[in-house]
Write a protein that holds these residues in place. Structure first.
Motif, PDB file in Angstrom:
ATOM      1  N   PHE A 155       0.923  -1.307  -0.022  1.00 33.79           N
ATOM      2  CA  PHE A 155      -0.007  -0.028   0.001  1.00 33.79           C
ATOM      3  C   PHE A 155       0.793   1.046   0.098  1.00 33.79           C
ATOM      4  N   GLY A 156       1.308   1.537  -1.329  1.00 32.83           N
ATOM      5  CA  GLY A 156       2.343   2.710  -1.424  1.00 32.83           C
ATOM      6  C   GLY A 156       1.263   4.024  -1.067  1.00 32.83           C
ATOM      7  N   PRO A 157       2.166   5.333  -0.858  1.00 33.18           N
ATOM      8  CA  PRO A 157       1.368   6.500  -0.695  1.00 33.18           C
ATOM      9  C   PRO A 157       0.564   7.033  -1.936  1.00 33.18           C
ATOM     10  N   ASP A 158       0.880   6.416  -3.108  1.00 30.10           N
ATOM     11  CA  ASP A 158       0.114   6.981  -4.468  1.00 30.10           C
ATOM     12  C   ASP A 158      -1.154   5.944  -4.721  1.00 30.10           C
ATOM     13  N   TYR A 159      -1.232   4.778  -3.877  1.00 26.91           N
ATOM     14  CA  TYR A 159      -2.263   3.843  -3.858  1.00 26.91           C
ATOM     15  C   TYR A 159      -3.690   4.498  -3.387  1.00 26.91           C
ATOM     16  N   SER A 160      -4.839   4.285  -3.945  1.00 23.63           N
ATOM     17  CA  SER A 160      -5.941   4.669  -3.421  1.00 23.63           C
ATOM     18  C   SER A 160      -6.801   3.343  -2.464  1.00 23.63           C
ATOM     19  N   ALA A 161      -5.968   2.333  -2.928  1.00 19.51           N
ATOM     20  CA  ALA A 161      -6.538   1.093  -2.072  1.00 19.51           C
ATOM     21  C   ALA A 161      -5.574   0.110  -2.073  1.00 19.51           C
ATOM     22  N   GLY A 162      -5.461  -0.789  -0.732  1.00 12.78           N
ATOM     23  CA  GLY A 162      -4.466  -1.835  -0.827  1.00 12.78           C
ATOM     24  C   GLY A 162      -4.396  -2.715  -1.893  1.00 12.78           C
ATOM     25  N   CYS A 163      -3.582  -3.409  -2.179  1.00 12.25           N
ATOM     26  CA  CYS A 163      -3.350  -4.447  -2.802  1.00 12.25           C
ATOM     27  C   CYS A 163      -4.186  -5.359  -2.900  1.00 12.25           C
TER      28      CYS A 163
ATOM     29  N   ARG B 118       3.742   1.955   3.193  1.00  8.40           N
ATOM     30  CA  ARG B 118       4.265   2.986   3.152  1.00  8.40           C
ATOM     31  C   ARG B 118       3.415   4.172   3.300  1.00  8.40           C
ATOM     32  N   ALA B 119       2.073   3.826   2.862  1.00  4.73           N
ATOM     33  CA  ALA B 119       1.033   4.972   2.641  1.00  4.73           C
ATOM     34  C   ALA B 119       0.738   5.825   4.079  1.00  4.73           C
ATOM     35  N   PRO B 120       0.430   7.139   4.323  1.00  6.32           N
ATOM     36  CA  PRO B 120       0.208   7.650   5.476  1.00  6.32           C
ATOM     37  C   PRO B 120      -0.937   6.860   6.330  1.00  6.32           C
ATOM     38  N   LEU B 121      -0.668   6.994   7.604  1.00  2.00           N
ATOM     39  CA  LEU B 121      -1.637   6.438   8.541  1.00  2.00           C
ATOM     40  C   LEU B 121      -3.054   6.768   8.317  1.00  2.00           C
ATOM     41  N   GLU B 122      -3.258   8.012   7.949  1.00  2.00           N
ATOM     42  CA  GLU B 122      -4.552   8.254   7.693  1.00  2.00           C
ATOM     43  C   GLU B 122      -5.449   7.330   6.543  1.00  2.00           C
TER      44      GLU B 122
ATOM     45  N   LYS C 167      -8.635   0.422   6.329  1.00  2.00           N
ATOM     46  CA  LYS C 167      -8.990  -0.460   7.168  1.00  2.00           C
ATOM     47  C   LYS C 167     -10.471  -0.444   7.905  1.00  2.00           C
ATOM     48  N   ARG C 168     -11.002   0.760   8.057  1.00  2.00           N
ATOM     49  CA  ARG C 168     -12.558   0.742   8.392  1.00  2.00           C
ATOM     50  C   ARG C 168     -13.420   0.460   7.017  1.00  2.00           C
ATOM     51  N   ARG C 169     -12.894   0.546   5.826  1.00  2.00           N
ATOM     52  CA  ARG C 169     -13.495   0.072   4.622  1.00  2.00           C
ATOM     53  C   ARG C 169     -13.603  -1.315   4.808  1.00  2.00           C
ATOM     54  N   MET C 170     -12.567  -2.081   5.174  1.00  2.00           N
ATOM     55  CA  MET C 170     -12.571  -3.465   4.972  1.00  2.00           C
ATOM     56  C   MET C 170     -12.894  -4.104   6.256  1.00  2.00           C
ATOM     57  N   ASP C 171     -13.287  -3.286   7.277  1.00  2.00           N
ATOM     58  CA  ASP C 171     -13.749  -3.800   8.651  1.00  2.00           C
ATOM     59  C   ASP C 171     -12.940  -4.770   9.197  1.00  2.00           C
ATOM     60  N   TRP C 172     -11.397  -4.174   9.278  1.00  2.00           N
ATOM     61  CA  TRP C 172     -10.417  -5.102   9.935  1.00  2.00           C
ATOM     62  C   TRP C 172     -10.091  -4.467  11.340  1.00  2.00           C
ATOM     63  N   SER C 173      -9.385  -5.165  12.216  1.00  5.50           N
ATOM     64  CA  SER C 173      -9.089  -4.488  13.378  1.00  5.50           C
ATOM     65  C   SER C 173      -7.545  -4.699  13.871  1.00  5.50           C
ATOM     66  N   PHE C 174      -6.729  -5.553  12.947  1.00  5.72           N
ATOM     67  CA  PHE C 174      -5.486  -5.937  13.270  1.00  5.72           C
ATOM     68  C   PHE C 174      -4.579  -4.584  13.203  1.00  5.72           C
ATOM     69  N   PRO C 175      -3.537  -4.544  13.994  1.00  3.88           N
ATOM     70  CA  PRO C 175      -2.438  -3.332  13.993  1.00  3.88           C
ATOM     71  C   PRO C 175      -1.967  -3.291  12.588  1.00  3.88           C
ATOM     72  N   TRP C 176      -1.933  -1.944  12.161  1.00  5.83           N
ATOM     73  CA  TRP C 176      -1.238  -1.616  10.942  1.00  5.83           C
ATOM     74  C   TRP C 176      -0.500  -0.255  11.134  1.00  5.83           C
ATOM     75  N   ALA C 177       0.641  -0.286  10.900  1.00  5.27           N
ATOM     76  CA  ALA C 177       1.448   0.977  10.992  1.00  5.27           C
ATOM     77  C   ALA C 177       2.257   1.427   9.811  1.00  5.27           C
ATOM     78  N   SER C 178       2.336   2.538   9.688  1.00 10.53           N
ATOM     79  CA  SER C 178       2.837   3.323   8.575  1.00 10.53           C
ATOM     80  C   SER C 178       4.177   3.434   8.721  1.00 10.53           C
ATOM     81  N   SER C 179       5.116   3.144   7.738  1.00  9.97           N
ATOM     82  CA  SER C 179       6.454   3.513   7.538  1.00  9.97           C
ATOM     83  C   SER C 179       6.992   4.578   6.718  1.00  9.97           C
ATOM     84  N   ALA C 180       6.004   5.571   6.543  1.00 10.20           N
ATOM     85  CA  ALA C 180       6.272   6.768   5.723  1.00 10.20           C
ATOM     86  C   ALA C 180       7.687   7.437   6.109  1.00 10.20           C
TER      87      ALA C 180
END
Length: 265
Positions: A77-85, A114-118, A124-137
């Motif tokens: 999920f790069g910073p230019d993506y609009s959705a995750g792979c 790499r995408a920004p956390l927001e 993550k909200r769209r997919m209804d996921w709850s697992f931890p997800w960090a940005s390495s931007a």
């Protein structure tokens, strides 16, 4: 291979018992490989990586959350993506069910992109996921663990992914635009997946998937294992089920979608 039809129950049982012996041997080999993974040498990580998490700024050591082990899924999920792979998303659909068990067995788990956390949180909200997800931007983390590459590496055969060097991307492919990538037919499966992330082929393929494992020993972080590409197959839940279905994976191109897009195309 065409399956025998109208077999008797006795014929089926004989064939099944023969297959069972092969399955048991594969299980024994898998157990032996798992033991060898645990015996790999450790590499101390002294570089100070920073991550943006729901709990604020964090170091790699912070991601352990008080546990001695950490598993990281390198989510495309790069910073230019609009959705995750879509492939990473399909794998991640299973994370909700198991990460809590890992965390209660001395193993921390997080996805890193790499995408920004927001942007990650919105998806993550769209997919209804709850697992931890960090940005390495802004961090070298993805590049250092072989899941991020530059345009220059793409063009000059400088990509070493999954422990082998890739040939240079052909000029027309490396320069493919978003609009060209999203035309019908595109560039095959890669073009289809790039389109689902709202990117062009070269942008999409600069990020790669993988899993890395780390261990905390006497306050220092050590890298123990990484796997990429087909090495992730065993973690891709839907394929483990399909491998046991009558027709197997039965693939004709990229058939999977983000789970909220089935029936909409």
């Amino acid at each position: 291979m065409t399956a025998q039809l109208n077999a008797t129950r006795e014929q089926w049982l004989a064939a099944r018992l023969d297959l069972l012996e092969q399955e048991k041997e594969l299980t024994r080999q898998s157990d032996a490989l798992a033991a060898k993974r645990q015996q790999l040498p450790r590499v101390r990580i002294d570089k100070q990586y920073r991550f943006d998490t729901e709990g604020g700024d964090a170091s790699l050591k912070d991601l352990f959350g008080g546990r001695s082990q950490l598993l990281v899924y390198h989510f495309m999920f790069g910073p230019d993506y609009s959705a995750g792979c879509p492939s990473c998303s399909s794998i991640a659909d299973g994370f909700n069910g198991f990460f809590v068990h890992l965390q209660n067995h001395d193993v921390a788990f997080t996805a890193v992109s790499r995408a920004p956390l927001e942007k990650l949180q919105a998806f993550k909200r769209r997919m209804d996921w709850s697992f931890p997800w960090a940005s390495s931007a802004g961090s070298d983390f993805n590049a250092d663990f072989s899941v991020l590459f530059t345009p220059e590496q793409q063009r000059a055969a400088g990509i070493e992914y999954n422990y082998r060097r890739e040939p240079a991307a052909p000029g027309p492919l490396a320069d493919k635009t978003i609009a060209e990538s999203q035309t019908s037919g595109g560039e095959g499966p890669v073009g289809q997946m790039a389109a689902m992330t709202g990117t062009d082929i070269p942008t999409y393929t600069r990020d790669r998937p993988g899993v890395s494992a780390f261990e905390l020993i006497d306050g220092a972080v050590y890298h123990s294992y990484s796997t990429y590409a087909r090495g992730l197959d065993g973690l891709w839940g839907m394929f483990q089920w399909l491998d046991r279905a009558p027709k197997g994976r039965n693939e004709t191109g990229i058939w999977w979608r983000h789970h909220d897009r089935y029936g909409t195309e």
